[in-house]
Scaffold this motif. Structure first.
Motif, PDB file in Angstrom:
ATOM      1  N   TYR A   1       0.466  -1.433   0.157  1.00 46.10           N
ATOM      2  CA  TYR A   1      -0.014   0.306  -0.291  1.00 46.10           C
ATOM      3  C   TYR A   1       1.033   1.092   0.452  1.00 46.10           C
ATOM      4  O   TYR A   1       0.187   2.093  -0.904  1.00 46.10           O
ATOM      5  CB  TYR A   1      -0.679  -0.119   1.294  1.00 46.10           C
ATOM      6  N   ARG A   2       1.987   1.139   0.556  1.00 52.55           N
ATOM      7  CA  ARG A   2       3.002   2.140   0.778  1.00 52.55           C
ATOM      8  C   ARG A   2       3.877   2.476  -0.742  1.00 52.55           C
ATOM      9  O   ARG A   2       3.583   3.792  -0.911  1.00 52.55           O
ATOM     10  CB  ARG A   2       4.175   1.712   1.613  1.00 52.55           C
ATOM     11  N   GLN A   3       3.065   1.551  -2.091  1.00 52.94           N
ATOM     12  CA  GLN A   3       3.251   1.836  -3.135  1.00 52.94           C
ATOM     13  C   GLN A   3       2.294   2.281  -3.550  1.00 52.94           C
ATOM     14  O   GLN A   3       3.085   3.617  -4.787  1.00 52.94           O
ATOM     15  CB  GLN A   3       4.174   0.772  -4.016  1.00 52.94           C
ATOM     16  N   THR A   4       1.246   2.276  -3.299  1.00 47.56           N
ATOM     17  CA  THR A   4       0.035   3.172  -3.556  1.00 47.56           C
ATOM     18  C   THR A   4      -0.213   4.295  -2.818  1.00 47.56           C
ATOM     19  O   THR A   4       0.010   5.822  -4.655  1.00 47.56           O
ATOM     20  CB  THR A   4      -0.789   2.709  -3.159  1.00 47.56           C
ATOM     21  N   LEU A   5       0.498   4.947  -2.414  1.00 44.77           N
ATOM     22  CA  LEU A   5       1.200   5.968  -1.554  1.00 44.77           C
ATOM     23  C   LEU A   5       1.245   6.720  -2.357  1.00 44.77           C
ATOM     24  O   LEU A   5       1.251   8.002  -3.373  1.00 44.77           O
ATOM     25  CB  LEU A   5       0.910   6.217  -0.585  1.00 44.77           C
TER      26      LEU A   5
ATOM     27  N   GLU B   1      -6.064   3.591  -5.721  1.00 45.01           N
ATOM     28  CA  GLU B   1      -6.772   3.319  -4.850  1.00 45.01           C
ATOM     29  C   GLU B   1      -7.499   1.782  -5.558  1.00 45.01           C
ATOM     30  O   GLU B   1      -6.840   0.947  -5.479  1.00 45.01           O
ATOM     31  CB  GLU B   1      -7.058   3.629  -3.874  1.00 45.01           C
ATOM     32  N   GLU B   2      -8.308   1.636  -6.112  1.00 37.27           N
ATOM     33  CA  GLU B   2      -9.514   1.347  -6.539  1.00 37.27           C
ATOM     34  C   GLU B   2      -8.851   0.184  -7.303  1.00 37.27           C
ATOM     35  O   GLU B   2      -9.230  -0.798  -7.548  1.00 37.27           O
ATOM     36  CB  GLU B   2     -10.657   2.043  -6.593  1.00 37.27           C
ATOM     37  N   GLU B   3      -8.288   0.833  -8.535  1.00 38.91           N
ATOM     38  CA  GLU B   3      -7.339   0.016  -9.029  1.00 38.91           C
ATOM     39  C   GLU B   3      -6.784  -0.843  -8.863  1.00 38.91           C
ATOM     40  O   GLU B   3      -6.676  -2.233  -9.065  1.00 38.91           O
ATOM     41  CB  GLU B   3      -6.624   0.985 -10.564  1.00 38.91           C
ATOM     42  N   ARG B   4      -5.377  -0.507  -7.531  1.00 40.00           N
ATOM     43  CA  ARG B   4      -4.224  -1.524  -7.237  1.00 40.00           C
ATOM     44  C   ARG B   4      -5.305  -2.248  -5.754  1.00 40.00           C
ATOM     45  O   ARG B   4      -5.059  -3.372  -5.881  1.00 40.00           O
ATOM     46  CB  ARG B   4      -3.391  -0.665  -6.170  1.00 40.00           C
ATOM     47  N   HIS B   5      -6.140  -2.391  -5.982  1.00 38.46           N
ATOM     48  CA  HIS B   5      -6.950  -2.222  -4.372  1.00 38.46           C
ATOM     49  C   HIS B   5      -8.521  -3.174  -4.017  1.00 38.46           C
ATOM     50  O   HIS B   5      -8.694  -3.656  -3.236  1.00 38.46           O
ATOM     51  CB  HIS B   5      -6.468  -1.930  -3.072  1.00 38.46           C
TER      52      HIS B   5
END
Length: 280
Positions: free
Chosen positions: A157-161, A176-180
């Motif tokens: 998730y830190r990569q998402t940030l 966020e929606e795309e990745r998780h």
């Protein structure tokens, strides 16, 4: 007003995630506040019974953002000056930090930023006619509560940030929606609802990354829009002063937020200078 989230969205959001339980102190505070004649001594006793919480309350109300004329040395003084409901809103935001457990130090930067944003939001609310000071502080602490929860669930998730920060032309929640297959605003809304926070705070959390809510006034209440606007301005000031960077959300909704708050350019500049002096 905000529509109910579809059951499938709630199910998807909560898959593999546990909403932190509402702390007992909040249940007891609400029980007292909903009485016909609430007793401030009960509020003081509940808060003072937790050494860590009482210390956090005193640290909060003595911060420069609250602008008190004298330093407060007891919870009783804080409740007397702020009022029972304002004190309860501050407590609600503060107990959130202990409810969202994380590895030692892993969330220190997140909570430090949240506390600063909440303090700035509280101060900004004083510049708004009938500004919701206590709700603004609680909202400042609560609006991104989904982030530490997602941080604990998803190792990457830190990569998402980092990616969301890099892709400044796209909403944070879309990345966020795309990745998780979920986002922190939706999760934060469900936490706030589960903790029985005021509806305006819940609505504001759900839509705080969506500039379009300022265009369609039927989506959320005016009070929720005010909280979104105050928080957007607070985050903008925080990022500019403390993190020395621009805020992509502010770039997307800044003009609409200022328009909703009724702040002219000179008032915005005065507020900015005031806050800079305060934290300098």
């Amino acid at each position: 007003m905000s529509k109910l989230l579809p059951p499938e969205v709630i199910k998807r959001t909560l898959t593999g995630i546990s909403i932190p339980a509402r702390p007992q102190v909040l249940v007891q505070l609400e029980n007292e506040l909903t009485r016909d004649d609430p007793d401030p001594r009960v509020i003081v006793r509940l808060v003072s019974g937790d050494v860590g919480l009482s210390a956090a309350v005193l640290k909060t109300v003595n911060s420069p953002f609250f602008g008190l004329s004298r330093r407060i040395s007891s919870v009783a003084q804080a409740v007397s000056l702020l009022g029972m409901r304002s004190a309860a809103q501050i407590v609600t935001g503060l107990v959130l930090k202990t409810a969202i457990a994380g590895k030692a130090g892993s969330l220190e930067r997140f909570w430090d930023s949240a506390e600063k944003v909440a303090g700035i939001a509280s101060h900004i609310s004083l510049s708004i006619p009938r500004g919701p000071r206590d709700e603004a502080y609680c909202f400042g602490l609560f609006h991104d509560v989904g982030i530490p929860i997602l941080m604990q669930k998803f190792p990457d998730y830190r990569q998402t940030l980092a990616l969301a920060e890099k892709l400044s032309d796209r909403p944070f929640t879309a990345v966020e929606e795309e990745r998780h297959a979920t986002d922190h605003a939706t999760l934060g809304y469900l936490v706030a609802k589960g903790w029985f926070l005021p509806e305006a705070i819940c609505e504001g959390i759900l839509y705080h990354h969506d500039p379009s809510v300022f265009d369609d006034k039927e989506v959320v209440s005016s009070q929720a829009l005010t909280l979104i606007a105050i928080n957007a301005l607070a985050e903008h000031f925080h990022d500019e002063y403390f993190r020395l960077r621009s805020n992509s959300s502010w770039e997307r909704m800044g003009d609409r937020a200022l328009d909703h708050l009724g702040l002219q350019e000179d008032e915005y500049c005065d507020l900015r200078e005031d806050l800079t002096t305060m934290v300098g």
